[in-house]
Scaffold this motif. Structure first.
Motif, PDB file in Angstrom:
ATOM      1  N   ILE A 477      71.858  73.353  45.789  1.00  0.00           N
ATOM      2  CA  ILE A 477      71.473  73.838  44.455  1.00  0.00           C
ATOM      3  C   ILE A 477      72.419  73.309  43.385  1.00  0.00           C
ATOM      4  O   ILE A 477      73.627  73.213  43.593  1.00  0.00           O
ATOM      5  N   THR A 478      71.838  72.950  42.243  1.00  0.00           N
ATOM      6  CA  THR A 478      72.646  72.631  41.068  1.00  0.00           C
ATOM      7  C   THR A 478      72.357  73.704  40.027  1.00  0.00           C
ATOM      8  O   THR A 478      71.191  74.059  39.813  1.00  0.00           O
ATOM      9  N   ALA A 479      73.434  74.211  39.411  1.00  0.00           N
ATOM     10  CA  ALA A 479      73.233  75.186  38.326  1.00  0.00           C
ATOM     11  C   ALA A 479      73.427  74.447  37.007  1.00  0.00           C
ATOM     12  O   ALA A 479      74.477  73.843  36.789  1.00  0.00           O
ATOM     13  N   GLU A 480      72.383  74.470  36.149  1.00  0.00           N
ATOM     14  CA  GLU A 480      72.498  73.810  34.839  1.00  0.00           C
ATOM     15  C   GLU A 480      72.974  74.824  33.810  1.00  0.00           C
ATOM     16  O   GLU A 480      72.746  76.014  33.986  1.00  0.00           O
ATOM     17  N   GLY A 481      73.548  74.325  32.714  1.00  0.00           N
ATOM     18  CA  GLY A 481      73.846  75.199  31.579  1.00  0.00           C
ATOM     19  C   GLY A 481      75.077  76.071  31.753  1.00  0.00           C
ATOM     20  O   GLY A 481      75.109  77.202  31.260  1.00  0.00           O
ATOM     21  N   ILE A 482      76.094  75.561  32.469  1.00  0.00           N
ATOM     22  CA  ILE A 482      77.345  76.331  32.590  1.00  0.00           C
ATOM     23  C   ILE A 482      78.126  76.105  31.294  1.00  0.00           C
ATOM     24  O   ILE A 482      78.578  74.993  31.020  1.00  0.00           O
ATOM     25  N   GLU A 483      78.247  77.161  30.509  1.00  0.00           N
ATOM     26  CA  GLU A 483      78.862  77.002  29.191  1.00  0.00           C
ATOM     27  C   GLU A 483      80.264  77.598  29.116  1.00  0.00           C
ATOM     28  O   GLU A 483      81.011  77.291  28.189  1.00  0.00           O
ATOM     29  N   SER A 484      80.607  78.477  30.061  1.00  0.00           N
ATOM     30  CA  SER A 484      81.901  79.160  29.924  1.00  0.00           C
ATOM     31  C   SER A 484      82.542  79.369  31.290  1.00  0.00           C
ATOM     32  O   SER A 484      81.844  79.400  32.318  1.00  0.00           O
TER      33      SER A 484
END
Ligand code: C2E
Ligand code: MG
Ligand code: MG
Length: 541
Positions: A477-484
């Motif tokens: 799995i890849t998690a997109e949108g890690i901002e913090s």
């Protein structure tokens, strides 16, 4: 002028035949009395003999009479048949052969007449543009016979709901128009008509044992003739406005109606400007690849980059793909655009460390192209880029299009060694069965869930559910949108992921990426850094 010649000749012929008949009658009356009296006198009383010349003239006269009469009768039949043929030609020219409604040619005139009539009575004309939703899909799936039956039934249902003196036309394909006169301020009545049409058309249509289900998007425009406008211009204007409103109804989710609003006109102008700018910008090299880092969350190392298209438009500045990709798809330029970008990206990625992968996003439309896999392979060969370093990202929406075609394409790409990710997972409706039967190599959790992970319990449970699904199916799995850092920390609780997001930097240009990689010693050995940074236009030149 040529068109007048035939009727003139025909009229002349009619006149000659009528002239012959009339003359023959006069001659018959003139000669007949003298000759017949002589004949009768010679037969009954045996006195004298009829004048031979006059008798011959009479016989000729009778022949002329018979000829003239027959010609006249023939002409009458000819005229009746011609009139019938002309009537049926006019009817065919004015109506749609399949549904019997008016057709595009006669529609303008019919609406102009309504406009004139409405103006006389101080009323207004409402025009409803009706476009069936996903008709093409049902046509492809159930066959053209059912498609025809759907169109005929659609026309019948619309006609049944129209007020007296209403007009119904088919513009070709799955587009219908209806128009009627309403008193000013009858918005509710018009909306009621639209709702009833929506409801009626949403009812399934049975044909040949098959069941077709379509819905309709309706655009409404209403107006009357001003003091100076012609009825024809008003009719055209109403049709144009109803068309714009219909597109709005489609955009708002189909199976609904929308009224025309003046802002739609502005939007349309912007849209056609955008289309032209995309057409012009493509050969000028205004579209360039940007790259977003993909990170192994365990080790913090870069594993590769996702290519994201950017448009440097002279008019609009830097434009994101959410704006121009859908337009490029609609105007049929997506394949050309995407392939130009992939070619540039392969060239860029060749300079990176060979362990780094390149991910590219592919539009559902490209997946429908049976030659796509072959062309992609050709690009890889031309760029001397190993297929094992390439990852294709397809979104869940692709899976609803044509699953059989998508499956065969995915299989042939995988046979070449290319890997396939399912992008934006969680936003569509992929079933578990689809996930199992399609040989994906990875799923990417949509950024909307990841970025709100610490704020929203719902997002957290979705991310958790997707993580355990991935573990269960042995799908990385890849998690997109890690901002913090907080999101990163929360993610780690759910398992091992690859990740990407603004925490690791914004998507960057090829030169920035190259500089960054050079600093980390992650360029391929044969590559050296260029002295001057490249610009998008310099590269395309
Ligand atoms: P995507 O494939 O899901 O790409 C990720 C999008 O999320 C990118 O937006 C990226 O800039 C944005 N993003 C990445 N990290 C974060 C983050 O931490 N927070 C937030 N809020 N956003 C983040 P972008 O570049 O605007 O791309 C949007 C979509 O356009 C992409 O979604 C992809 O589906 C599509 N797209 C991009 N390039 C291409 C292309 O060349 N061809 C096709 N067919 N589609 C493309
Ligand atoms: Mg993507
Ligand atoms: Mg995505």
């Amino acid at each position: 002028m040529a068109g007048n010649a035939a009727p003139l000749k025909r009229a002349e012929r009619d006149l000659v035949a009528l002239g012959i008949l009339v003359t023959a009658i006069f001659l018959f009356v003139g000669t007949g009395s003298t000759v017949l009296t002589g004949v009768v006198r010679s037969w009954i009383y045996g006195v004298g003999s009829p004048d031979v010349l006059l008798t011959n003239a009479l016989i000729l006269n009778i022949a002329l009479l018979i000829f003239g009469w027959r010609r006249y009768a023939e002409l009458q039949t000819e005229i009746t048949e011609r009139r019938k043929a002309e009537e049926s030609a006019t009817r065919l020219a004015r109506t749609d052969a399949l549904t019997g409604c008016l057709n595009r040619r006669s529609l303008d005139e019919a609406i102009s007449m309504l406009v004139d009539e409405a103006t006389d009575s101080g009323d207004e004309v409402a025009v409803l543009m009706i476009d069936l939703d996903k008709f093409k899909r049902s046509n492809d799936l159930l066959g053209h016979k059912v498609g025809d039956a759907v169109l005929v039934e659609t026309a019948r249902r619309i006609e049944a709901l129209m007020p007296v003196r209403g007009v119904v036309a088919r513009l070709g394909g799955d587009e219908f128009i209806c128009a009627a006169i309403f008193t000013p301020g009858s918005d509710c009545a018009i909306e009621r008509l639209a709702v009833r049409i929506n409801d009626a058309l949403a009812e399934p249509i049975l044909s040949g044992g098959l069941r077709a289900e379509v819905t309709a998007s309706i655009g409404i425009a209403q107006g009357s003739r001003g003091a100076v406008q012609s009825a024809a211009l008003v009719a055209q204007d109403l049709l144009h406005r109803a068309d714009l409103a219909m597109y709005q109804a489609k955009r708002r989710g189909r199976n609904r109606f929308a009224w025309f609003e003046p802002s739609m006109e502005k939007e349309l102008r912007f849209r056609s400007e955008l289309e032209q700018d995309i057409r012009d910008g493509l050969p000028r090299g205004e579209f360039v690849p940007f790259y977003e880092k993909q990170i192994d969350l365990e080790t913090g190392e870069i594993t590769g980059f996702e290519m994201l298209a950017r448009w440097f438009s002279p008019r609009h500045g830097m434009v994101n793909p959410d704006v121009f990709i859908p337009v490029a798809e609609e105007i049929g330029l997506i394949a050309e655009l995407s392939e130009a970008l992939i070619t540039l990206a392969l060239e860029d990625a060749r300079a990176w460390d060979p362990r780094l992968t390149l991910s590219v996003n592919i539009s559902p439309l490209q997946l429908r192209d049976p030659w796509f896999a072959q062309r992609l392979l050709k690009m890889l060969v031309a760029a001397n880029f190993p297929p094992s370093r390439l990852e294709i990202e397809i979104t869940e929406t692709c899976l609803h299009e044509n699953i059989a075609v998508v499956r065969s394409l995915i299989t042939s790409l995988k046979n070449q060694g290319i890997r396939i990710s399912l992008d934006d997972f969680g936003t569509g409706y992929s079933s578990l069965a689809q996930l199992r039967t399609l040989p994906f190599d990875r799923i990417k959790i949509d950024r909307s869930f990841v970025s709100s992970l610490v704020r929203s319990a719902d997002s957290a449970s979705i991310v958790e559910a997707i993580s355990s699904l991935g573990r269960g199916m042995a799908l990385p799995i890849t998690a997109e949108g890690i901002e913090s850092p907080e999101v990163l920390h929360a993610l780690r609780r759910f398992g091992q992921f690859k990740g990407q997001g603004y925490l690791y930097g914004l998507p960057a240009s090829a030169e920035e990426v190259k500089r960054d990689l050079a600093e980390q010693g992650l360029l391929s050995v044969q590559t050296t850094m260029p002295d001057a940074p490249e610009t998008p236009s310099a590269r395309s030149a």
